[in-house]
Design a protein around this motif. Structure first.
Motif, short mmCIF file in Angstrom:
data_model
loop_
_atom_site.label_atom_id
_atom_site.label_comp_id
_atom_site.label_asym_id
_atom_site.label_seq_id
_atom_site.Cartn_x
_atom_site.Cartn_y
_atom_site.Cartn_z
N VAL A 1 0.86 -1.19 0.00
CA VAL A 1 0.00 0.00 0.00
C VAL A 1 0.89 1.25 0.00
N THR A 2 1.28 1.63 -1.20
CA THR A 2 2.18 2.77 -1.39
C THR A 2 1.45 3.85 -2.20
N LYS A 3 2.13 4.97 -2.37
CA LYS A 3 1.52 6.06 -3.17
C LYS A 3 1.31 5.60 -4.62
N GLU A 4 2.16 4.71 -5.12
CA GLU A 4 2.01 4.24 -6.50
C GLU A 4 0.83 3.27 -6.60
N THR A 5 0.67 2.41 -5.60
CA THR A 5 -0.49 1.52 -5.59
C THR A 5 -1.76 2.35 -5.52
N ALA A 6 -1.70 3.45 -4.77
CA ALA A 6 -2.87 4.34 -4.67
C ALA A 6 -3.24 4.85 -6.07
N ASP B 1 -2.66 -9.58 -7.00
CA ASP B 1 -1.80 -10.03 -5.91
C ASP B 1 -0.34 -9.71 -6.20
N ASP B 2 0.44 -9.63 -5.12
CA ASP B 2 1.88 -9.42 -5.22
C ASP B 2 2.53 -10.40 -4.26
N GLY B 3 2.89 -11.58 -4.79
CA GLY B 3 3.50 -12.60 -3.95
C GLY B 3 2.64 -13.84 -3.81
N VAL C 1 13.89 -4.90 1.95
CA VAL C 1 14.50 -3.69 2.51
C VAL C 1 13.99 -2.43 1.80
N ASN C 2 13.66 -2.56 0.51
CA ASN C 2 13.26 -1.37 -0.25
C ASN C 2 11.90 -0.84 0.19
N LEU C 3 11.01 -1.74 0.60
CA LEU C 3 9.68 -1.30 0.99
C LEU C 3 9.57 -1.08 2.50
N ALA C 4 10.37 -1.80 3.27
CA ALA C 4 10.29 -1.65 4.73
C ALA C 4 11.05 -0.41 5.19
N ALA D 1 12.46 1.93 3.05
CA ALA D 1 12.31 3.08 2.12
C ALA D 1 10.90 3.04 1.55
N GLU D 2 10.69 3.60 0.38
CA GLU D 2 9.32 3.74 -0.13
C GLU D 2 9.00 2.81 -1.29
N GLY D 3 9.84 1.79 -1.49
CA GLY D 3 9.63 0.91 -2.65
C GLY D 3 10.17 1.56 -3.91
N HIS D 4 9.81 0.99 -5.05
CA HIS D 4 10.33 1.50 -6.31
C HIS D 4 9.80 2.91 -6.56
N PRO D 5 10.58 3.71 -7.24
CA PRO D 5 10.11 5.04 -7.62
C PRO D 5 8.88 4.97 -8.53
N VAL E 1 8.93 3.96 -12.37
CA VAL E 1 9.01 2.57 -12.79
C VAL E 1 7.71 1.83 -12.49
N MET E 2 7.05 2.22 -11.38
CA MET E 2 5.74 1.60 -11.08
C MET E 2 4.71 2.02 -12.12
N ASP E 3 4.96 3.12 -12.80
CA ASP E 3 4.08 3.55 -13.89
C ASP E 3 3.96 2.42 -14.93
N SER F 1 4.77 -0.94 -14.44
CA SER F 1 4.20 -2.15 -13.84
C SER F 1 2.69 -2.01 -13.69
N PHE F 2 2.27 -0.86 -13.20
CA PHE F 2 0.85 -0.70 -12.88
C PHE F 2 0.00 -0.36 -14.11
N SER F 3 0.62 0.14 -15.17
CA SER F 3 -0.12 0.25 -16.43
C SER F 3 -0.42 -1.16 -16.94
#
Ligand code: ADE
Length: 416
Positions: free
Chosen positions: A52-57, A124-126, A337-340, A342-346, A349-351, A353-355
């Motif tokens: 649940v990140t800003k990109e998932t939002a 799902d993710d995982g 480590v990237n999500l715990a 820090a904030e996960g991928h920028p 790049v999520m643009d 994946s999520f497209s």
């Protein structure tokens, strides 16, 4: 409205974070514009287990705009951004069940909460959501699902091979516009971001050990090298090990790397890659982090049992002192480590994946009668379209083939 988040008063801050992400996600925004007009997901109920990140939002808001009703839980106990979760509930009417620091029971209770309304489409993710449905909710009528990550696709392929898969799943991870960018550049940067936020150590001059030379490992190794580390790659595949070697990295078994590494990052998707036999070999001050989906790559239980003392030294940095007097530093409890930390991928790049996610959900709904109980790759038209939209959003133009070139490309007679 049903939801369970940490603190709704964080919603204003969350909204600004989401705005910031969306500003950097032009491909997804153009899909949103199209979805807002055509409403391809009208009447569809989606259950999603994603970080649940800003990109998932940004993705959830796009699917809502397409007409879907959305129930969202976190895909890792430590990855939820509480302000974003609050904003999705308060401003977007999305049913979020997630907070940072869930225990295992809460994590699975939240998954159950988003299954309860009987979704038609699952994301799902995982593959924890897919697994819970297959174990406990087999009677649900699900049109299809998506899967974001390598680890999840491996689990789903196992279900398919054993003949137990209950609905079609699109392996978003397998799109070129996903793994070549998200896994490599996304994790490559964000894993180091997590390492730096947790420790603030200098990378230049360190010996960094990267376990796994898949797309994630490649990304991390190349970024670490770019920042001045001497990088060792540990692999079990001869092919990948050879590739790492010819990419210019040192290659050796973990038992040897353990003796010389200052920083260790695991990215294999497998279990106990750094284990009890390795900890006593490590140098005083060695830092251990994981970038794989699950917290199984570093044997944290083994480390705890072997340590004579333990303390938290900084947020997401735990110090374990071994009986030989050496101190080892474990980041983010061995979780991503990237999500715990820090904030996960920028967002950029999520643009991509999520497209792929957004267009894959539309594809499932539109092709529901044709799809079988299989794991499908993302259709190549979607992959191509995502690349096109991204380039367009970045203001980059490219050439196209001339008529002469198109003709030449069809020929087999022209040679030397
Ligand atoms: N996985 C890795 N980074 C992510 C992000 N920023 N948002 C959602 N899922 C992610």
């Amino acid at each position: 409205m049903e939801y369970n988040v940490k603190d709704l008063s964080l919603a204003e801050q969350g909204r600004k974070q989401i705005e910031w992400a969306e500003m950097h996600m032009p491909a997804l925004m153009s899909i949103r514009k199209e979805f807002a007009e055509s409403k391809p997901l009208k009447g569809i109920r989606i259950a999603a287990v994603l970080h649940v990140t800003k990109e998932t939002a940004a993705l959830m808001r796009t699917l809502k705009e397409a007409g879907a009703e959305i129930w969202l839980a976190g895909s890792n106990p430590l990855s939820t951004q509480d302000d974003v979760a609050a904003s999705l509930v308060k401003h977007d009417g999305i049913h979020v069940f997630a907070w940072k620091g869930e225990n295992e029971k809460e994590y699975y209770d939240n998954i159950e909460a988003i299954i309860k309304p009987e979704p038609n489409v699952v994301m799902d993710d995982g593959a924890d959501l897919h697994a819970v449905i297959h174990e406990k909710h087999r009677d649900l009528k699900i049109l299809g699902g998506t899967e974001e990550t390598t680890t999840g696709v491996v689990r789903l392929k196992a279900m398919e091979e054993q003949g137990v898969l209950l609905y079609p799943v699109i392996a978003v991870n397998n799109a070129f516009t996903k793994y070549l960018f998200d896994n490599r550049f996304g994790t490559g940067q964000s894993a180091i971001d997590g390492l730096l936020r947790a420790t603030n150590v200098l990378i230049a001059g360190k010996v960094a050990v990267v376990a796994g030379y898949g797309w994630v490992g490649r990304g991390i190794a190349s970024r670490l090298r770019g920042m001045g580390a001497r990088v060792i790659v540990v692999e079990v595949s001869s092919l990948r090990a050879l590739e790492a070697l010819m990419d210019g990295f040192d290659v050796m078994p973990m038992k040897e790397a353990a003796k010389v590494g200052d920083i260790f990052i695991t990215a294999t998707g497998n279990i106990n890659v750094i284990s009890r036999e390795h900890f006593p070999l490590m140098k005083n001050g060695a830092i251990l982090a994981n970038a794989g989906h699950f917290n199984v790559e570093i044997d944290v239980k083994g480390l705890k049992e072997m340590a004579v003392s333990y303390r938290t030294i900084r947020p997401y940095t735990e110090e374990y002192t071994l009986s030989n007097g050496n101190k080892l530093y474990l980041l983010a409890e061995g979780r991503l480590v990237n999500l715990a930390a820090a904030e996960g991928h920028p967002s950029e790049v999520m643009d991509l994946s999520f497209s792929n996610q957004a267009l894959s959900v539309k594809y499932i709904v539109e092709n529901r009668s044709k799809l079988e109980r299989k794991v499908y790759n993302v259709p190549s038209e979607i992959d191509e379209r995502v690349a096109y939209l991204k380039l367009k959003g970045m203001g980059i133009e490219i050439d196209s083939m001339t008529e002469e070139q198109k003709e030449y490309a069809k020929q087999w007679k022209y040679g030397t």
